[in-house]
Motif scaffolding. Structure first.
Motif, PDB file in Angstrom:
ATOM      1  N   GLU A 178     -90.537  39.449 -56.268  1.00  0.00           N
ATOM      2  CA  GLU A 178     -90.247  40.672 -56.851  1.00  0.00           C
ATOM      3  C   GLU A 178     -89.363  41.363 -55.876  1.00  0.00           C
ATOM      4  O   GLU A 178     -89.720  41.677 -54.763  1.00  0.00           O
ATOM      5  N   TYR A 179     -87.953  41.315 -56.396  1.00  0.00           N
ATOM      6  CA  TYR A 179     -87.007  41.920 -55.185  1.00  0.00           C
ATOM      7  C   TYR A 179     -86.688  43.425 -55.671  1.00  0.00           C
ATOM      8  O   TYR A 179     -86.130  43.734 -56.673  1.00  0.00           O
ATOM      9  N   PRO A 180     -86.875  44.341 -54.942  1.00  0.00           N
ATOM     10  CA  PRO A 180     -86.187  45.855 -55.312  1.00  0.00           C
ATOM     11  C   PRO A 180     -84.773  45.643 -55.279  1.00  0.00           C
ATOM     12  O   PRO A 180     -84.243  44.789 -54.483  1.00  0.00           O
ATOM     13  N   GLY A 184     -82.329  40.938 -51.164  1.00  0.00           N
ATOM     14  CA  GLY A 184     -81.972  39.536 -51.370  1.00  0.00           C
ATOM     15  C   GLY A 184     -82.717  38.628 -50.895  1.00  0.00           C
ATOM     16  O   GLY A 184     -83.999  38.848 -50.314  1.00  0.00           O
ATOM     17  N   LEU A 185     -82.121  37.534 -50.682  1.00  0.00           N
ATOM     18  CA  LEU A 185     -82.820  36.051 -49.943  1.00  0.00           C
ATOM     19  C   LEU A 185     -81.720  35.817 -49.082  1.00  0.00           C
ATOM     20  O   LEU A 185     -80.583  35.402 -49.496  1.00  0.00           O
ATOM     21  N   SER A 186     -82.368  35.328 -47.812  1.00  0.00           N
ATOM     22  CA  SER A 186     -81.499  34.630 -46.878  1.00  0.00           C
ATOM     23  C   SER A 186     -80.827  33.302 -47.283  1.00  0.00           C
ATOM     24  O   SER A 186     -81.697  32.683 -48.029  1.00  0.00           O
ATOM     25  N   PRO A 187     -79.890  32.711 -46.744  1.00  0.00           N
ATOM     26  CA  PRO A 187     -79.580  31.524 -47.165  1.00  0.00           C
ATOM     27  C   PRO A 187     -80.402  30.501 -46.798  1.00  0.00           C
ATOM     28  O   PRO A 187     -81.045  30.402 -45.624  1.00  0.00           O
ATOM     29  N   HIS A 188     -80.943  29.599 -47.366  1.00  0.00           N
ATOM     30  CA  HIS A 188     -81.724  28.333 -47.466  1.00  0.00           C
ATOM     31  C   HIS A 188     -81.678  27.306 -48.276  1.00  0.00           C
ATOM     32  O   HIS A 188     -81.027  27.218 -49.349  1.00  0.00           O
ATOM     33  N   ILE A 189     -82.112  26.311 -47.932  1.00  0.00           N
ATOM     34  CA  ILE A 189     -82.442  24.981 -48.682  1.00  0.00           C
ATOM     35  C   ILE A 189     -83.736  24.770 -48.750  1.00  0.00           C
ATOM     36  O   ILE A 189     -84.392  25.017 -47.841  1.00  0.00           O
ATOM     37  N   ASP A 190     -84.432  24.644 -50.107  1.00  0.00           N
ATOM     38  CA  ASP A 190     -85.864  24.711 -50.335  1.00  0.00           C
ATOM     39  C   ASP A 190     -86.063  23.373 -49.606  1.00  0.00           C
ATOM     40  O   ASP A 190     -85.669  22.337 -49.630  1.00  0.00           O
ATOM     41  N   THR A 191     -87.259  23.481 -48.506  1.00  0.00           N
ATOM     42  CA  THR A 191     -87.567  22.371 -47.826  1.00  0.00           C
ATOM     43  C   THR A 191     -87.968  21.026 -48.380  1.00  0.00           C
ATOM     44  O   THR A 191     -88.636  20.868 -49.429  1.00  0.00           O
ATOM     45  N   PHE A 200     -86.909  25.095 -60.413  1.00  0.00           N
ATOM     46  CA  PHE A 200     -86.371  25.869 -61.485  1.00  0.00           C
ATOM     47  C   PHE A 200     -86.512  27.497 -61.220  1.00  0.00           C
ATOM     48  O   PHE A 200     -87.487  27.769 -60.537  1.00  0.00           O
ATOM     49  N   SER A 201     -85.632  28.276 -61.516  1.00  0.00           N
ATOM     50  CA  SER A 201     -86.031  29.789 -61.334  1.00  0.00           C
ATOM     51  C   SER A 201     -85.530  30.648 -62.353  1.00  0.00           C
ATOM     52  O   SER A 201     -84.530  30.725 -62.757  1.00  0.00           O
ATOM     53  N   LEU A 202     -86.761  31.172 -63.043  1.00  0.00           N
ATOM     54  CA  LEU A 202     -86.665  31.978 -64.143  1.00  0.00           C
ATOM     55  C   LEU A 202     -86.433  33.455 -63.788  1.00  0.00           C
ATOM     56  O   LEU A 202     -87.018  33.930 -62.918  1.00  0.00           O
ATOM     57  N   HIS A 265     -76.733  25.356 -49.514  1.00  0.00           N
ATOM     58  CA  HIS A 265     -77.715  26.557 -49.197  1.00  0.00           C
ATOM     59  C   HIS A 265     -77.426  27.734 -50.500  1.00  0.00           C
ATOM     60  O   HIS A 265     -76.324  27.755 -50.883  1.00  0.00           O
ATOM     61  N   HIS A 266     -78.545  28.057 -50.954  1.00  0.00           N
ATOM     62  CA  HIS A 266     -78.656  29.076 -52.001  1.00  0.00           C
ATOM     63  C   HIS A 266     -78.986  30.453 -51.257  1.00  0.00           C
ATOM     64  O   HIS A 266     -80.059  30.393 -50.545  1.00  0.00           O
ATOM     65  N   TYR A 267     -78.661  31.636 -51.695  1.00  0.00           N
ATOM     66  CA  TYR A 267     -79.170  32.800 -51.379  1.00  0.00           C
ATOM     67  C   TYR A 267     -78.987  33.765 -52.266  1.00  0.00           C
ATOM     68  O   TYR A 267     -78.110  33.770 -53.090  1.00  0.00           O
ATOM     69  N   ARG A 286     -86.047  46.497 -60.220  1.00  0.00           N
ATOM     70  CA  ARG A 286     -86.395  45.216 -59.519  1.00  0.00           C
ATOM     71  C   ARG A 286     -86.043  44.208 -60.373  1.00  0.00           C
ATOM     72  O   ARG A 286     -85.504  44.049 -61.519  1.00  0.00           O
ATOM     73  N   ARG A 287     -86.122  42.912 -59.714  1.00  0.00           N
ATOM     74  CA  ARG A 287     -85.721  41.653 -60.460  1.00  0.00           C
ATOM     75  C   ARG A 287     -87.083  40.733 -60.021  1.00  0.00           C
ATOM     76  O   ARG A 287     -87.453  40.793 -58.713  1.00  0.00           O
ATOM     77  N   VAL A 288     -87.479  40.118 -60.860  1.00  0.00           N
ATOM     78  CA  VAL A 288     -88.572  39.268 -60.606  1.00  0.00           C
ATOM     79  C   VAL A 288     -88.225  37.728 -61.012  1.00  0.00           C
ATOM     80  O   VAL A 288     -87.561  37.622 -62.084  1.00  0.00           O
ATOM     81  N   SER A 289     -88.554  37.033 -60.305  1.00  0.00           N
ATOM     82  CA  SER A 289     -88.063  35.437 -60.568  1.00  0.00           C
ATOM     83  C   SER A 289     -89.381  34.769 -60.264  1.00  0.00           C
ATOM     84  O   SER A 289     -90.250  34.809 -59.606  1.00  0.00           O
ATOM     85  N   PHE A 290     -89.469  33.604 -61.277  1.00  0.00           N
ATOM     86  CA  PHE A 290     -90.400  32.758 -61.371  1.00  0.00           C
ATOM     87  C   PHE A 290     -89.724  31.334 -60.663  1.00  0.00           C
ATOM     88  O   PHE A 290     -88.856  30.763 -61.434  1.00  0.00           O
ATOM     89  N   THR A 291     -89.917  30.971 -59.629  1.00  0.00           N
ATOM     90  CA  THR A 291     -89.686  29.792 -59.051  1.00  0.00           C
ATOM     91  C   THR A 291     -90.640  28.551 -59.230  1.00  0.00           C
ATOM     92  O   THR A 291     -91.920  28.640 -58.673  1.00  0.00           O
ATOM     93  N   LEU A 292     -90.244  27.466 -59.968  1.00  0.00           N
ATOM     94  CA  LEU A 292     -91.011  26.650 -60.173  1.00  0.00           C
ATOM     95  C   LEU A 292     -90.691  25.328 -59.618  1.00  0.00           C
ATOM     96  O   LEU A 292     -89.567  24.690 -59.762  1.00  0.00           O
ATOM     97  N   ARG A 293     -91.720  24.528 -58.921  1.00  0.00           N
ATOM     98  CA  ARG A 293     -91.351  23.307 -58.167  1.00  0.00           C
ATOM     99  C   ARG A 293     -92.426  22.552 -58.292  1.00  0.00           C
ATOM    100  O   ARG A 293     -93.686  22.780 -58.765  1.00  0.00           O
ATOM    101  N   LYS A 294     -92.111  21.032 -57.898  1.00  0.00           N
ATOM    102  CA  LYS A 294     -93.227  20.010 -57.989  1.00  0.00           C
ATOM    103  C   LYS A 294     -93.481  19.756 -56.421  1.00  0.00           C
ATOM    104  O   LYS A 294     -92.202  19.316 -55.817  1.00  0.00           O
TER     105      LYS A 294
END
Ligand SMILES: O=C(O)CCC(=O)C(=O)O
Ligand SMILES: [Fe+2]
Length: 404
Positions: A178-180, A184-191, A200-202, A265-267, A286-294
């Motif tokens: 949940e982002y007010p 935001g989010l700093s640049p990264h690559i998901d490990t 997936f990011s909803l 990298h995404h951010y 706010r923005r709420v995201s659902f990040t779904l991963r395996k």
């Protein structure tokens, strides 16, 4: 404001380029002068004074001045795409209206009825496996159970979608962010070693833009025979990268896979307002995201997973076995071969905003902030509040006036 004895006219202070409502409240107005001196004089004359035409109420005035555009600011600007085709990053897909407004409401209600974990700037929830921000990995010892039933409609839709082999992905980790506004989010690559290829990011509740950086020197190869030696390099200090950005409206779902997932990298920039196709779009409350991963099952080996050391700006590459990694990744995913850069060196994942250059949207945010200080916050999320002129000035959407 008419000219009378008690109240001078605003026109007498200089050339007025526009007068328009600051919002729908009917209590705030933006007056745009052609130069700062005029604004300053009007400010001195009116601020804190009673206004006879407003039942002798006090006027509270603030003013802002556009910053001149500079080469730094120009460099900071990146065109924001509306579709994945336009963005043109292989492996990146964006699906609009993936869920209905009713489903969005239900998902938000579901997470809001569950406990949030507060980080420095945002709140999170984890399902399936807990994500550890220090190691940037899932804690496999902390299996939290299967994904909750409220997320089932999303999982079913992903499986039923036309996405490549989506039906076979057994997504088992969900992070809710949940982002007010302004966060935001700093640049990264998901490990790599934590998660499989598809992420997936909803997006729910509000829009944002997501930016992508690909550091120069790398080429994405799907052909393992084209393997090259991989050298390590800390990309953190490199300014030599490609940049792209895409607008993520609420209810859309983003899929990162292949090159988009491993080579870029995404951010999320720390903006309150995003400049999309020359429209300035306000972030929601706010923005709420659902990040779904395996989660990776442990059989796959990935190297150079970056751990965050004690300092937020230091990365440490964990070199497990580069040759094994190259073979495995090549076989499984295709290969991101880099001349002079490692393929998985991420800028550390932290919750703090980048303290880098001010972006052109941040200039608008300062302006916006002035109104916020004077009270009466309205949640006009996703509303186009104006546009950015070629010379860098902000132009309000209704009148086309330049604000000060
Ligand atoms: O909020 C988002 O859409 C992205 C989140 C993300 O990149 C992550 O959790 O790794
Ligand atoms: Fe991510």
């Amino acid at each position: 404001m008419a000219k009378n004895q008690k109240n001078p006219s605003i026109c007498q202070f200089g050339v007025v380029r526009g007068v328009h409502a600051a919002d729908d409240s009917g209590t705030r107005v933006i007056v745009s002068f052609s130069d700062e001196g005029s604004a300053q004089s009007a400010f001195t004359a009116f601020n804190g004074r009673r206004c006879s035409q407003l039942s002798d109420r006090f006027l509270h005035i603030r003013y802002s001045v556009p910053r001149p555009s500079s080469p730094v600011r120009d460099r900071d600007m990146v065109d924001v795409s509306l579709t994945a085709d336009e963005l043109n990053i292989p492996g990146l897909h964006l699906f609009m209206d993936f869920i209905t407004p009713k489903e969005e409401e239900e998902l938000l209600a579901a997470v809001d009825s569950r406990p949030w974990i507060s980080l420095a700037k945002r709140r999170v929830q984890h399902y399936g496996y807990e994500f550890c921000y220090q190691t940037r990995n899932v804690d496999t010892k902390k299996f939290l159970g299967g994904l909750p039933s409220f997320v089932s409609p999303v999982l079913e839709r992903i499986s039923a979608s036309s996405l490549d082999d989506a039906a076979t992905i057994n997504l088992d980790q969900l992070t809710v962010n949940e982002y007010p506004p302004g966060v935001g989010l700093s640049p990264h690559i998901d490990t790599n070693s934590a998660f499989e290829d598809k992420i997936f990011s909803l997006s729910l509740a509000g829009p944002c833009i997501m930016e992508f950086r690909r550091y120069q020197g790398g080429i994405w190869q799907s052909d393992p025979a084209m393997s090259k030696t991989v050298h390590e390099e800390n990309t953190e200090n490199s300014t030599n990268f490609l940049r792209r950005a895409i607008y993520l409206p609420p209810r859309s779902i983003l899929l990162l896979s292949g090159e988009a997932r491993y080579a870029w990298h995404h951010y999320i920039p720390h903006h309150k307002i995003d400049n999309v196709k020359d429209s300035l779009i306000r972030r929601a409350s706010r923005r709420v995201s659902f990040t779904l991963r395996k989660r990776q099952d442990g059989k796959s080996i990935a190297v150079n997973d970056v751990l965050t050391s004690s300092g937020p700006r230091h990365t440490r590459a964990r070199n497990i076995d580069a040759s094994v990694k190259r073979e495995r990744d090549a076989a499984r995913l295709g290969k991101f071969v880099v001349d002079g850069a490692s393929d998985d060196v991420s800028v550390p994942f932290n919750d703090e905003p980048d303290h880098g250059r001010a972006s052109e949207s941040e200039e608008m945010e300062e302006f916006e902030g002035n109104f916020d200080q004077s009270g009466g916050h309205d949640d006009t999320s996703g509303v186009v509040v104006g546009r950015r002129a070629r010379d860098g000035r902000f132009v309000a959407s209704d009148t086309g006036s330049t604000t000060i």
